[in-house]
Design an enzyme around this catalytic site. Structure first.
Site, PDB file in Angstrom:
ATOM      1  N   HIS A  77      38.599  70.617  29.931  1.00  0.00           N
ATOM      2  CA  HIS A  77      37.317  70.412  29.256  1.00  0.00           C
ATOM      3  C   HIS A  77      36.473  69.429  30.066  1.00  0.00           C
ATOM      4  O   HIS A  77      37.014  68.605  30.824  1.00  0.00           O
ATOM      5  CB  HIS A  77      37.529  69.844  27.856  1.00  0.00           C
ATOM      6  CG  HIS A  77      38.132  70.808  26.888  1.00  0.00           C
ATOM      7  ND1 HIS A  77      38.085  70.605  25.534  1.00  0.00           N
ATOM      8  CD2 HIS A  77      38.794  71.986  27.070  1.00  0.00           C
ATOM      9  CE1 HIS A  77      38.685  71.605  24.918  1.00  0.00           C
ATOM     10  NE2 HIS A  77      39.135  72.449  25.834  1.00  0.00           N
ATOM     11  N   GLU A  79      34.936  66.751  29.254  1.00  0.00           N
ATOM     12  CA  GLU A  79      35.259  65.340  29.004  1.00  0.00           C
ATOM     13  C   GLU A  79      36.527  64.916  29.726  1.00  0.00           C
ATOM     14  O   GLU A  79      36.587  63.827  30.309  1.00  0.00           O
ATOM     15  CB  GLU A  79      35.458  65.082  27.496  1.00  0.00           C
ATOM     16  CG  GLU A  79      34.275  65.461  26.641  1.00  0.00           C
ATOM     17  CD  GLU A  79      34.344  66.873  26.074  1.00  0.00           C
ATOM     18  OE1 GLU A  79      33.904  67.051  24.926  1.00  0.00           O
ATOM     19  OE2 GLU A  79      34.823  67.794  26.771  1.00  0.00           O
ATOM     20  N   CYS A 107      36.197  67.695  20.984  1.00  0.00           N
ATOM     21  CA  CYS A 107      37.316  68.177  20.170  1.00  0.00           C
ATOM     22  C   CYS A 107      38.360  67.060  20.013  1.00  0.00           C
ATOM     23  O   CYS A 107      38.227  65.976  20.587  1.00  0.00           O
ATOM     24  CB  CYS A 107      37.949  69.393  20.848  1.00  0.00           C
ATOM     25  SG  CYS A 107      38.827  68.991  22.375  1.00  0.00           S
ATOM     26  N   CYS A 110      39.949  65.822  23.443  1.00  0.00           N
ATOM     27  CA  CYS A 110      39.050  64.981  24.236  1.00  0.00           C
ATOM     28  C   CYS A 110      38.774  63.651  23.558  1.00  0.00           C
ATOM     29  O   CYS A 110      38.770  62.602  24.212  1.00  0.00           O
ATOM     30  CB  CYS A 110      37.750  65.730  24.504  1.00  0.00           C
ATOM     31  SG  CYS A 110      38.006  67.198  25.540  1.00  0.00           S
TER      32      CYS A 110
END
Length: 176
Positions: A77, A79, A107, A110
């Site tokens: 992801h 992040e 999410c 993260c």
């Protein structure tokens, strides 16, 4: 006389405070624009368009965009990639004093990494009602059972962040 001086000082304080908020709002928009650039890179590579930048002492020290499909890695992801880059840049596992700007509410994975990395501030554009872990689906950033809490500001360039995601998924549906 004293009342007038006090009132004058209060008005001056409020004016300075509002100027500071306006200035910080513009700064937040500048950094979120940079996160949007990262999200557009993801979009161009047919990845879910999420972008992130990490700022430390007024400088962008890390960038990331979703690369889950291209790396075949569910943890890739925006992040997570930005966190790895930032800790490498700082030579430290802690992100104390740093801020992250993300185009969508992070999410659980993260957000958990941001808490563990002790990031100070989290700014995001659009809410994620299905998976957001900053108050939408769950709230990890301010869980009192954890050893660190993150200051959160939401809605920065909300429309731009949201429309990029909507456009991506519309394009995906039209391909089917």
């Amino acid at each position: 006389m004293q009342v007038r001086l006090l009132l004058g000082a209060l008005i001056k304080f409020k004016v300075q405070k509002s100027k500071s908020k306006t200035y910080m709002g513009k700064v937040d928009e500048i950094y979120m624009s940079e996160a949007l650039k990262e999200a557009k890179r993801a979009f161009a590579k047919d990845e879910v368009p999420v972008g992130a930048v990490i700022v430390y002492k007024g400088k962008i020290i890390a960038r990331g965009y979703n690369q889950v499909e291209s790396l075949k890695d569910p943890t890739a992801h925006a992040e997570m990639l930005a966190i790895t880059s930032a800790t490498s840049y700082l030579g430290n596992k802690w992100l104390s004093g740093a801020s992250i700007y993300v185009t969508i509410e992070p999410c659980s994975m993260c957000t958990g990494a941001l808490v563990l990395g002790r990031i100070q501030n989290l700014y995001f554009g659009a809410k994620d009602p299905k998976a957001g872990a900053c108050g939408s689906a769950t709230n990890i950033v301010n869980n009192k059972k954890l050893n660190h809490r993150i200051k959160v500001k939401e809605g920065i360039l909300k429309e731009e962040c949201s429309s990029l995601l909507k456009d991506f998924f519309k394009k995906k549906r039209n391909k089917s």
